[in-house]
Design an enzyme around this catalytic site. Structure first.
Site, short mmCIF file in Angstrom:
data_model
loop_
_atom_site.label_atom_id
_atom_site.label_comp_id
_atom_site.label_asym_id
_atom_site.label_seq_id
_atom_site.Cartn_x
_atom_site.Cartn_y
_atom_site.Cartn_z
N LEU A 135 0.83 -1.21 0.00
CA LEU A 135 0.00 0.00 0.00
C LEU A 135 0.87 1.26 0.00
CD1 LEU A 135 -2.84 1.32 0.20
CD2 LEU A 135 -2.59 1.20 2.69
N THR A 136 1.77 1.38 0.98
CA THR A 136 2.60 2.57 1.14
C THR A 136 3.52 2.79 -0.06
OG1 THR A 136 2.56 2.31 3.54
CG2 THR A 136 4.32 3.67 2.61
N ILE A 167 7.53 -2.22 2.54
CA ILE A 167 6.60 -3.34 2.41
C ILE A 167 7.23 -4.57 3.07
CG2 ILE A 167 5.23 -4.72 0.83
CD1 ILE A 167 4.67 -1.63 0.90
N PHE A 245 -8.08 -0.16 4.21
CA PHE A 245 -8.24 0.37 5.55
C PHE A 245 -8.78 -0.68 6.52
CE2 PHE A 245 -8.57 5.22 4.57
CZ PHE A 245 -7.21 5.22 4.27
N CYS A 247 -8.08 -3.78 6.45
CA CYS A 247 -6.92 -4.61 6.80
C CYS A 247 -6.03 -3.89 7.79
CB CYS A 247 -6.13 -4.97 5.55
SG CYS A 247 -7.10 -5.76 4.25
N ASN A 249 -6.86 -1.74 9.98
CA ASN A 249 -7.47 -1.75 11.31
C ASN A 249 -7.22 -3.06 12.03
OD1 ASN A 249 -8.44 0.88 11.49
ND2 ASN A 249 -10.36 0.39 10.48
N GLU A 372 1.37 1.63 10.24
CA GLU A 372 -0.08 1.50 10.49
C GLU A 372 -0.66 2.77 11.11
OE1 GLU A 372 -0.43 -0.89 8.92
OE2 GLU A 372 0.88 -2.54 9.48
N PHE A 392 -6.99 16.79 8.69
CA PHE A 392 -5.87 16.12 8.06
C PHE A 392 -5.17 16.97 7.00
CE2 PHE A 392 -8.57 12.77 9.72
CZ PHE A 392 -7.66 11.91 10.30
#
Length: 393
Positions: A135-136, A167, A245, A247, A249, A372, A392
């Protein structure tokens, strides 16, 4: 009385059911035998011990919270207790369990087709298939909506291009869950997940080295260059950011418990050392300043454990909200890193060696508090919950 009993200031033990204590004790015994004797060398050598993965799988730790497909189907509290014990050994090894189960396996379980679940999950639960979660990106960490990785459907194939960073497990993974912006039916870009076998041409994973933290685990850069996938490689359910999201959490919930394992281990190391180390003719534990440190650390850990247990009970009841997970992750990381640092001071100069765990835990926790969701992101989640205003941007 054992050290664990001494530091359990509020008798959290009595709040656990027999099967929950059994799960905790089983994982604790595994850590004592398979991790503690070796972790200093693994950390020093920046070595991920893949050889212990089958034993982890045998304990049902991989996808522990999932039902079916060879997964253990344990409760949220049991999962949390297991993560606490693994991270008492080392945060990097708990991260492996989280990446495999809470991220990669959860992505497939929640967002995949039945065929995808049957294809991947049993092997992942058995530790025979390793997964990662992409993701990142280099310029999209806390704001994944700005990701630049793309997926274009052309000639009956998806073609992925882009880059991912930090990752976990990518260089040893067999399958990567890659999140990319694909064109939706109305022509607008939409975040979607794709299952990418890592042997696919154009997929390259490179470990990030050297690191001062999480040295017994693997984090990588991923390059995706014209990676071609069949049309059914896409995860069909939950398009948009709600897919990843959900995942995240799951992983954040595991951190709520896991970070406290590192904190508890640091506290217990300092307590044991202070009882044996003599200064000016008596043990360090006999001095008021040392007792104040120990008392403050024990109180902070005990309070945080009550929070973790409360969140676990709420999760098992289906009542755990997003802001609660942020509160728990933020609190546990704050407590754990401060306890690890304070514990190191009791160990004095000896505390900077790998003969003792607190500074290793503190180094690892610098990563745990960042991934996370950073402290800042979780603070803003709580701010939005309290005020109704998203700050944000």
């Amino acid at each position: 009385m054992s050290t664990a009993a001494l530091t359990d200031l509020f008798d959290v033990e009595s709040e656990l059911a027999p099967h929950e204590r059994e799960t905790r004790d089983t994982v604790r015994a595994f850590v004592d035998v398979e991790i503690r004797p070796h972790i200093a060398r693994w950390f020093a050598d920046a070595y991920f011990p893949r050889e212990i993965v089958p034993a982890m799988a045998g304990l049902g730790l991989l996808g522990m919270h999932l039902e079916g497909y060879g997964c253990a189907g344990r409760s949220a509290v049991e999962y949390g207790l297991a993560m606490q014990e693994i991270e008492a050994g080392d945060s990097g090894l708990r991260t492996f369990v989280s990446v495999q189960g809470s991220l990669a396996m959860t992505a497939i379980a929640k967002n995949g087709s039945e065929e995808q679940r049957q294809r991947w999950l049993p092997g992942m639960a058995a530790g025979e298939i390793i997964g990662c979660f992409g993701l990142t990106e280099p310029t999209a960490g806390s704001d994944p909506g700005t990701m630049a990785t793309t997926a274009v459907l052309t000639g009956g194939e998806w073609v992925l291009n882009g880059a991912k960073r930090w990752i976990g497990l990518a260089s040893i993974a067999d399958v990567a869950v890659i999140w990319a912006k694909a064109l939706s039916d109305d022509g607008t870009p939409q975040v979607r997940g794709f299952l990418v076998p890592t042997a696919t041409p154009g997929f390259t994973a490179t470990p990030i080295e050297p690191k001062l933290s999480m040295r017994a685990s693997i984090q990588c850069d991923i390059e995706l260059t014209d990676v071609r996938l069949p049309e059914d490689a896409i995860l069909p359910h939950n398009p948009g950011l709600r897919g990843p999201f959900a995942c995240l959490n799951e992983a954040r919930y595991g951190i709520v418990w896991g970070a406290l394992g590192a904190a508890r281990d640091s506290l217990e190391a300092a307590l044991a050392y202070s009882a044996e180390r003599l200064q000016f003719g008596k043990p360090l534990a006999a001095y008021q300043l040392t007792q104040e440190k120990l008392a403050n650390m024990a109180l902070a850990v005990a309070q945080a454990q009550l929070v973790a247990l409360r969140l676990g009970r709420l999760k098992d009841e289906g009542r755990l909200d997003r802001h609660m997970i942020s509160a728990g992750k933020l609190n546990s990381c704050r407590v754990a890193i401060e306890v690890a640092r304070q514990a190191r001071t009791i160990l004095g100069g000896n505390g900077i060696t790998l003969d003792h765990s607190p500074l290793r835990h503190a180094n690892n926790l610098e990563s745990v508090r960042t991934y996370e969701g950073t402290d800042e992101v979780h603070t803003l989640v709580l701010g939005q919950h309290l005020t109704g205003i998203a700050a944000f941007r």
